[in-house]
Write a protein that holds these residues in place. Sequence first.
Motif, mmCIF file in Angstrom:
data_model
loop_
_atom_site.group_PDB
_atom_site.id
_atom_site.type_symbol
_atom_site.label_atom_id
_atom_site.label_comp_id
_atom_site.label_asym_id
_atom_site.label_seq_id
_atom_site.Cartn_x
_atom_site.Cartn_y
_atom_site.Cartn_z
ATOM 1 N N LYS A 219 0.911 -1.314 0.110
ATOM 2 C CA LYS A 219 0.020 0.035 -0.016
ATOM 3 C C LYS A 219 0.842 1.217 -0.018
ATOM 4 O O LYS A 219 0.569 2.392 -0.651
ATOM 5 N N ASP A 220 1.966 1.202 0.539
ATOM 6 C CA ASP A 220 2.988 2.397 0.540
ATOM 7 C C ASP A 220 3.518 2.680 -0.722
ATOM 8 O O ASP A 220 4.135 3.763 -0.716
ATOM 9 N N VAL A 221 3.668 1.838 -1.777
ATOM 10 C CA VAL A 221 4.234 1.989 -2.614
ATOM 11 C C VAL A 221 3.044 2.006 -4.051
ATOM 12 O O VAL A 221 3.152 2.715 -4.934
ATOM 13 N N TRP A 222 2.194 0.909 -3.751
ATOM 14 C CA TRP A 222 1.032 0.849 -4.904
ATOM 15 C C TRP A 222 -0.183 1.700 -4.509
ATOM 16 O O TRP A 222 -1.257 1.327 -3.976
ATOM 17 N N THR A 223 0.049 3.312 -4.504
ATOM 18 C CA THR A 223 -0.807 4.155 -3.631
ATOM 19 C C THR A 223 -1.972 4.073 -4.657
ATOM 20 O O THR A 223 -3.382 4.162 -4.021
ATOM 21 N N HIS A 224 -2.062 4.101 -5.636
ATOM 22 C CA HIS A 224 -3.036 4.015 -6.723
ATOM 23 C C HIS A 224 -4.089 3.059 -6.408
ATOM 24 O O HIS A 224 -5.413 3.037 -6.065
#
Length: 235
Positions: A219-224
């Motif tokens: 979630k912290d990287v794949w925010t979209h």
Amino acid sequence: MIPWAYHYSGEHSHEDPRYQREPPKGEKSQTRRLVLGVLEGARATGADVTFVDVCALKIKYCTACTTCYAKGECIHDDDMPALYEKLLNSDGIVLGSPVYINSVTAQLKTMLDRMADGVHCLHFTGKYGCAVSTAGGAMAEETAEYMNASMRMLGATTVGTVGVNFMGNPDAILPAEKKAKDLGRKLAEAIQTQWKDPVQQAYYADRKAHMKQLVLANKDVWTHEFDHWNAMGWM
């Protein structure tokens, strides 16, 4: 109801050398004939239909950069975003491809590879699909099922396939075309009734649980994608 059909049977004028090749069969294409048969059956059942030729589009290769996971957009400037928007605005999707060596054409595979974000986000949830394929020798039915499996990975419910292996018999298209029209009617009726398949529903539940954990873990990287899942109320 708008079943969208994708088949490879047109010319293009892009200057990129990757898109310079001999023109395909065009209106003589047998796969095109099956796709149009599906659309005819769907139209007869009340659907609005549109035929899209992916060979007329410029779609670049996925580079696995994961930008779409984080931003919901691709690094490439080509025709894929407009095509994807049409897909997302449709109720039903028909995929069609001939078989050259054991599977779909490179053009269709290039399109599918550009939809990795859609796999994580299950962008075809609530949509219905089917697929058709032709082969000179073998693997037509398997290739059609591959296309359906790809749509199921994106969340769609699939209603069937038509695959024909000609084996030197050009008349094999005739019964296949009838089956294609029947498949189109089945697709439109599934959309109208919002048909549910218990086997596919169980598959979707498992995939949704898996994708939820995958998106949460990143979630912290794949925010979209995390934002999409929250907006859908799936978290």
